[in-house]
Design a protein around this motif. Structure first.
Motif, PDB file in Angstrom:
ATOM      1  N   GLN A 131       0.841  -1.200   0.000  1.00  0.00           N
ATOM      2  CA  GLN A 131       0.000   0.000   0.000  1.00  0.00           C
ATOM      3  C   GLN A 131       0.880   1.256   0.000  1.00  0.00           C
ATOM      4  N   SER A 143      -2.196   8.485  -6.671  1.00  0.00           N
ATOM      5  CA  SER A 143      -2.026   7.117  -7.155  1.00  0.00           C
ATOM      6  C   SER A 143      -0.554   6.857  -7.438  1.00  0.00           C
ATOM      7  N   GLU A 215      -5.008   2.103  -4.999  1.00  0.00           N
ATOM      8  CA  GLU A 215      -5.300   0.688  -4.801  1.00  0.00           C
ATOM      9  C   GLU A 215      -4.050  -0.047  -4.330  1.00  0.00           C
ATOM     10  N   GLU A 219      -2.073  -7.871  -4.003  1.00  0.00           N
ATOM     11  CA  GLU A 219      -3.106  -8.245  -3.040  1.00  0.00           C
ATOM     12  C   GLU A 219      -2.776  -9.544  -2.331  1.00  0.00           C
ATOM     13  N   GLU A 264     -12.051  -4.189   2.674  1.00  0.00           N
ATOM     14  CA  GLU A 264     -12.144  -3.346   1.486  1.00  0.00           C
ATOM     15  C   GLU A 264     -10.765  -3.123   0.893  1.00  0.00           C
ATOM     16  N   LYS A 265     -10.698  -3.065  -0.410  1.00  0.00           N
ATOM     17  CA  LYS A 265      -9.414  -2.859  -1.105  1.00  0.00           C
ATOM     18  C   LYS A 265      -9.000  -1.399  -0.994  1.00  0.00           C
TER      19      LYS A 265
END
Length: 265
Positions: A131, A143, A215, A219, A264-265
């Motif tokens: 992150q 971003s 984002e 992940e 939540e992403k």
């Protein structure tokens, strides 16, 4: 007489064959069901963690607590069992599950293809991964595309360092995440790339004025591990997790420990 003896022998062979088939089928059925639905402790869901990973799982006043413990306790409740959290060293935690020392691992384990060869995973009970964090008042960086030419702090010799170097030519290594995040809050860096949960926890525990943006760069699906083939237990846990999400219990637990919804992403 000879014909009778032949017929008798044939009948005996058929009988023995049928008995043998029945025995094999019975053994297969017993093997298929053996250990699948048996609990380590009757009436309880025994789940393991290291107990050394605050705020996810740790000991306070000699008792296990943390986000993982509360999630596991709620899962147990929803499948009609008492919660029995236990600890095990991380390096042997999968072996302990395979040896039936506990029914599940609820200890912030990321589901990976390598681990999936040894255990079965449920749906994730939280999402993490790399992150980007910036100072609370920073509006220029929204971003990863905005990081070109910006100073980025990361742990030395980490995969996050490689990610940062793909985004900027100004990357600074730190011995710990907290050191980097503290410099970020003080304005000495433009951004930090670290694990989402680590960053969120540092923000809450240290009172750092930082925020997550964009984002996840990758992940991690953190899931419950059960013994390979134990589909019945995995299905029950999946149903429990989904019902927690649906009725708001999951978010309540997540907000308590992280002040954000970590699903939540």
């Amino acid at each position: 007489m000879k014909k009778y003896a032949i017929l008798l022998a044939a009948a005996m062979m058929l009988l023995l064959s049928a008995c043998g088939t029945e025995k094999v089928d019975g053994e297969k059925a017993a093997k298929a069901s053996s250990g699948k639905n048996e609990l380590v402790k009757k009436g309880a869901l025994t789940f393991s963690m290291t107990g050394q990973y605050p705020p996810l799982n740790f000991k306070k006043d000699g008792k296990l607590t943390g986000f993982d413990v509360e999630i596991g306790t709620e899962i147990a409740k929803r499948i009609g069992l008492e919660a029995n959290p236990v600890t095990n060293p991380w390096e042997t935690i999968i072996q302990g599950l395979k040896a039936k020392k506990y029914d599940a691992i609820i200890g912030s384990m990321t589901a990976t293809p390598e681990r999936d060869k040894q255990v079965d995973f449920t749906n994730p009970y939280y999402l993490s991964g790399a992150q980007i964090f910036v100072a609370e008042g920073n509006t220029a960086i929204q971003s990863k595309e905005d990081l070109k030419g910006k100073s980025i702090g990361v742990i030395q010799a980490s995969t996050w360092k490689d990610m940062a170097e793909d985004l900027s030519d100004q990357v600074k290594g730190y011995p710990t995440d907290v050191n980097a995040l503290q410099d970020l809050a003080l304005g000495r860096l433009d951004a930090v790339i670290t694990d989402k949960i680590v960053g969120v926890s540092a923000k809450n525990e240290k009172g750092l004025k930082i925020k997550a943006i964009g984002e996840l760069l990758n992940e991690d699906r953190v899931s419950v591990a059960v013994a390979e083939g134990n589909k019945e237990l995995a299905d029950k846990i999946n149903d429990a997790i989904q019902s927690m999400i649906d009725d708001g219990t999951y978010e309540k637990i997540s907000m308590k420990w992280f002040n954000t919804n970590v699903m939540e992403k």
